[in-house]
Enzyme design. Structure first.
Site, mmCIF file in Angstrom:
data_model
loop_
_atom_site.group_PDB
_atom_site.id
_atom_site.type_symbol
_atom_site.label_atom_id
_atom_site.label_comp_id
_atom_site.label_asym_id
_atom_site.label_seq_id
_atom_site.Cartn_x
_atom_site.Cartn_y
_atom_site.Cartn_z
ATOM 1 N N TRP A 359 1.102 -1.265 0.014
ATOM 2 C CA TRP A 359 -0.071 0.041 -0.204
ATOM 3 C C TRP A 359 0.884 1.090 -0.104
ATOM 4 C CZ3 TRP A 359 -2.128 2.700 4.873
ATOM 5 C CH2 TRP A 359 -1.287 2.884 5.822
ATOM 6 N N GLU A 498 0.343 -3.271 12.156
ATOM 7 C CA GLU A 498 0.607 -4.672 12.205
ATOM 8 C C GLU A 498 0.809 -5.185 13.277
ATOM 9 O OE1 GLU A 498 3.831 -5.006 9.001
ATOM 10 O OE2 GLU A 498 2.284 -4.843 7.398
ATOM 11 N N GLN A 620 2.196 1.682 14.110
ATOM 12 C CA GLN A 620 2.156 2.765 12.942
ATOM 13 C C GLN A 620 0.856 3.500 13.298
ATOM 14 O OE1 GLN A 620 2.994 -0.215 10.032
ATOM 15 N NE2 GLN A 620 2.120 1.185 8.684
HETATM 16 C C1 BGC Z 1 4.818 -1.338 7.301
HETATM 17 C C2 BGC Z 1 3.833 -1.413 6.358
HETATM 18 C C3 BGC Z 1 4.391 -1.249 5.144
HETATM 19 C C4 BGC Z 1 5.509 -2.345 4.524
HETATM 20 C C5 BGC Z 1 6.199 -2.056 3.480
HETATM 21 C C6 BGC Z 1 5.687 -2.519 7.177
HETATM 22 O O1 BGC Z 1 6.732 -2.510 7.933
HETATM 23 O O2 BGC Z 1 3.980 -1.785 8.539
HETATM 24 O O3 BGC Z 1 2.577 -0.628 6.391
HETATM 25 O O4 BGC Z 1 3.442 -1.329 3.853
HETATM 26 O O5 BGC Z 1 6.653 -2.355 5.718
HETATM 27 O O6 BGC Z 1 6.949 -0.840 3.398
#
Ligand code: BGC
Length: 801
Positions: A359, A498, A620
């Site tokens: 995303w 996450e 985040q």
């Molecule tokens: C983040 C995601 C992001 C991904 C790729 C992850 O550490 O939590 O939001 O899309 O990294 O950059």
């Protein structure tokens, strides 16, 4: 050091991998890490060459399971240039006494310079000057120019110019247990005393990759043509030249490299094209001149300029913003307009996240929308080409419409890993991140934003609307009606945070009613309904027919878009998801004291046999994403349509609540926080902006940047200056401007494109000047405060703030 260069003095082995990532050169078609040409992959160096969209899949047995991963392939290293004196060892930095070492990335020109002066164990003093570029003008070409000065010796020097296809995908320590051998050798050949070629193929996707090299030598000003020895091994070929060198005349070696793959357009056969490309008579200076001209053109469109009270802050900010723009353009240059690629989250700069597309495009596209929207258009088509796969994924999961994958690679299959390694504990852990269905909202949002900036109805008609409609359909089918709430809910998903992939103790992955996801779903449904008014009626009817979209279904979308459930805490804070407020409070102080850096709380807690799922901790921005993507006016309208109260004063309360619960485990987080704080006029925005700015250049996560830059954070920082400080919003056919310069910023100037007009913005804390290029576009609507003005081509307007 200047605003236009990134300089490193001295050789520091521990910093080398970071410098390699930050000094990567690329042209959107392929990229070279900024590795030393004489180096090979070891504990210090990691030369890597990556071609946009060149993926391969490999299987590995891990903890009794067979897992398959798709990776952006590290292709043969064409940069290799080594030397040795009098049949001694090939010179390595580790073996000599380095007297001077300087590396300079020329941000303006996309050129990397390196100079080295050393004394070898035999007391010989040697100076090396190198320059290299990956051509922006001829995307299949790169060139390395090397000058060797023998300062106090005269002897035989041997130069080895090689193409090394024995490379692995070994750039990320966490992936060390996974299979890494993506290439098999096909053939190698010497073409003439100057040139040779190597072809390899990927093992599963069967992409052929051919490179040809032409090496030319000069002693002083005289071109010399020594006959080379040829060295050939499986997947490796080199020309070795023996020469006499003395202090009188330096030796210059220009190594031209051509690279083609079987994915290219307008080719006969990859090897033939690579051989043809190096047979053309062009030298470093010619290639550099054209390359620099094209970079100049790009800077005219993409540069930002600021004036700050503190000259050091000003200089650092400009330098890093330009570094970010350079790397973004090197990842997705105008050459991507002809390619089938997305934006890999970590650029073409390393192997983290295996070159997958997430995303993060949500953070990258606004930069391109307002500067060169043709690039966004091309990148959105990458998604459209994978609509079929997204439809199939939705059907397999029991839904309708299109469900795009959280991580995307070659054909749009879900590429998220099933297991990931916690390097802190050594455990392989189930990975549920594919439940981040909000990727679908991001794709629809990106289509919509592109359309708002460009008014490109043709794109919408051919590609964009179909994606929005199919994504809307997916959201409507994912939402289930709760009779007691009399609202629609979305269960078992993950939000952007996450660190919460399940309820504590639950076997069932996912959380319910992630506020960000639910609001975005309602927003997508609304945009889908709006297609009725935007598309030519014939086209809308055709799409409805082709997608079997009847008026009952549209009526259902309308209903879901009005009755989506949004969870709130008792005190009016938007809940990140159902039950977030019931989770345990986290001991921030204690953990900071114990671990210092707690950005990766997921790893820390798992290693303690605990889980972030139990706590009010966020990796985040999650709820706060809403304030990042929408203005207060838009959110107010959305919430009131949903029948929820939304007072302006809830914004700072929500910000305060979540800021305290976030550990910024993703570089995207500081961008979003800096943004929402800046727009809400809250202190803390500028320090967070500066931290976001330093994310990669200072590798704030302690080791992630060497594995690839963070495109989202890089673009996000530029966009903070571009859209946040200027208050640019493109909504309802109006270009809104509402500048709010952070304290210390005295002036901001930038050029943007909006609906075919080229606009120059000049902003101070008290005034805004906007002038439109005289030759292009139609009159546009400008929104300043609550007033709407019209701006014709060639007009200049000034507003007091
Ligand atoms: C983040 C995601 C992001 C991904 C790729 C992850 O550490 O939590 O939001 O899309 O990294 O950059």
């Amino acid at each position: 050091m200047s605003d236009w260069t990134l300089d490193y003095d001295g050789f520091e082995p521990g910093q080398e991998a970071l410098r390699e990532a930050l000094c990567t050169l690329g042209n959107g078609y392929f990229a070279w890490r900024g590795a030393a040409p004489e180096s090979r992959a070891d504990e210090v160096h990691y030369p890597g060459t990556y071609i946009a969209g060149c993926y391969n899949r490999l299987r590995t047995e891990i903890v009794g399971e067979t897992i398959e991963n798709e990776s952006l392939v590290n292709v043969p290293n064409g940069l290799v240039l080594q030397w040795r004196i009098d049949d001694g060892d090939w010179v390595r930095l580790a073996d000599v006494d380095i007297l001077e070492y300087r590396q300079q990335l020329m941000i303006k020109h996309g050129i990397l310079k390196r100079s080295l002066r050393y004394c070898d164990p035999q007391g010989r003093l040697t100076r090396i000057e190198q320059q290299r570029l990956v051509s922006l003008d001829s995307p299949h070409l790169a060139i390395l120019s090397t000058v060797i000065h023998a300062e106090n010796w005269a002897d035989t020097i041997e130069i080895r110019s090689a193409l090394d296809g024995r490379v692995l995908n070994a750039g990320v320590a966490r992936y060390k247990d996974l299979n890494k051998q993506h290439l098999r050798s096909v053939n190698s050949e010497t073409l003439d005393p100057d040139s040779f070629a190597l072809t390899v193929a990927t093992t599963q996707s069967h992409i052929r990759i051919a490179q040809a090299v032409r090496t030319r030598l000069w002693r002083g000003d005289t071109r010399i043509t020594p006959a080379p020895d040829i060295e050939r091994r499986d997947g490796y070929i080199a020309h070795r030249y023996h020469l006499e060198l003395d202090p009188e005349r330096a030796l210059r070696i220009d190594k031209l490299i051509a690279l083609y793959t079987s994915r290219d357009h307008a080719i006969s056969e990859t090897g033939l094209e690579a051989r043809k490309a190096v047979s053309v008579d062009q030298d470093y200076d010619e290639l550099a001149a054209r390359h620099i001209t094209l970079w100049k053109q790009l800077w005219q469109r993409f540069d930002v300029d600021i004036l700050h009270d503190d000259p050091r802050v000003e200089s650092r900010t400009k330098q890093v913003l330009r570094l970010h723009i350079l790397h973004l353009l090197q990842t997705t240059s105008p050459h991507v307009m002809d390619l089938d690629v997305g934006v890999p989250a970590r650029g073409l700069h390393g192997e983290a996240y295996r070159g997958h597309i997430f995303w993060d495009e949500l953070f990258v596209f606004p930069l391109f929308n307002l500067r060169m929207p043709e690039i966004t258009r091309a990148l959105l088509r990458y998604r459209h080409r994978r609509l079929g796969e997204a439809r199939a994924a939705a059907r397999r999961a029991g839904y309708q419409g299109a469900m795009y994958p959280w991580q995307s690679g070659s054909n749009g299959r879900e590429e998220s890993q099933h297991l990931h390694l916690n390097p802190k504990s050594g455990n392989w852990i189930p990975d549920n991140s594919h439940l981040q269905r909000h990727i679908n909202a991001a794709i629809a949002y990106n289509v919509w934003q592109y359309y708002q900036v460009t008014c490109d109805v043709e794109f919408l008609s051919c590609y964009g609307a179909e994606m929005i409609l199919e994504i809307a359909r997916f959201w409507a089918s994912l939402a289930s009606y709760n009779d007691s709430l009399e609202r629609y809910e979305i269960h078992a998903v993950m939000g952007p945070d996450e660190y919460h992939d399940a309820y504590p103790g639950s076997e069932q992955p996912g959380v319910n009613n992630n506020a960000y996801t639910n609001v975005m779903a309602a927003w997508v449904l609304l945009r889908a309904l709006e297609m009725r008014d935007i598309l030519p009626s014939q086209r809308f009817a055709e799409l409805c027919q082709a997608l079997n979209l009847a008026s009952e279904e549209l009526a259902h979308w309308e209903q879901v878009s009005r009755r989506m459930y949004i969870p709130f805490h008792d005190d009016g804070i938007i809940s990140q998801f159902d039950g977030y407020d019931q989770l345990a409070a986290f001991d921030w102080e204690g953990y900071r004291r114990k671990y210092g850096d707690i950005q990766r709380l997921d790893r820390i807690l798992e290693a303690e046999d605990d889980t972030p799922n139990r706590y009010q901790v966020s990796k985040q921005a999650d709820v706060l994403m809403l304030f990042y993507l929408f203005s207060a006016e838009e959110l107010g309208a959305l919430f009131s349509r949903l029948g929820y109260p939304f007072e302006y004063e809830t914004i700072p309360r929500n910000i305060d609540y979540y800021v305290q619960r976030t550990c910024h485990g993703s570089t995207l987080s500081r961008v979003v926080h800096a943004w929402v704080l800046a727009r809400a006029d809250r202190p803390g925005a500028w320090p967070l902006f500066m931290q976001a700015l330093e994310s990669d250049v200072a590798d704030v996560q302690g080791g992630t940047t060497p594995e690839g830059i963070h495109c989202g954070a890089m673009a996000g920082t530029v966009d903070l200056v571009q859209r946040c400080f200027t208050g640019i919003e493109t909504r309802g056919d109006v270009l809104w401007l509402n500048p709010r310069l952070p304290e210390g910023l005295k002036r901001l100037t930038l050029n943007i494109r909006y609906r075919q007009q080229i606009l120059e913005l000049w902003i101070s804390p008290t005034a805004l000047r906007i002038s439109a290029d005289p030759t292009t576009g139609q009159t546009i609507k400008l929104g300043i405060g609550t007033q709407i003005h019209r701006l014709r081509p060639g007009e200049l307007r000034e507003f007091q703030l």
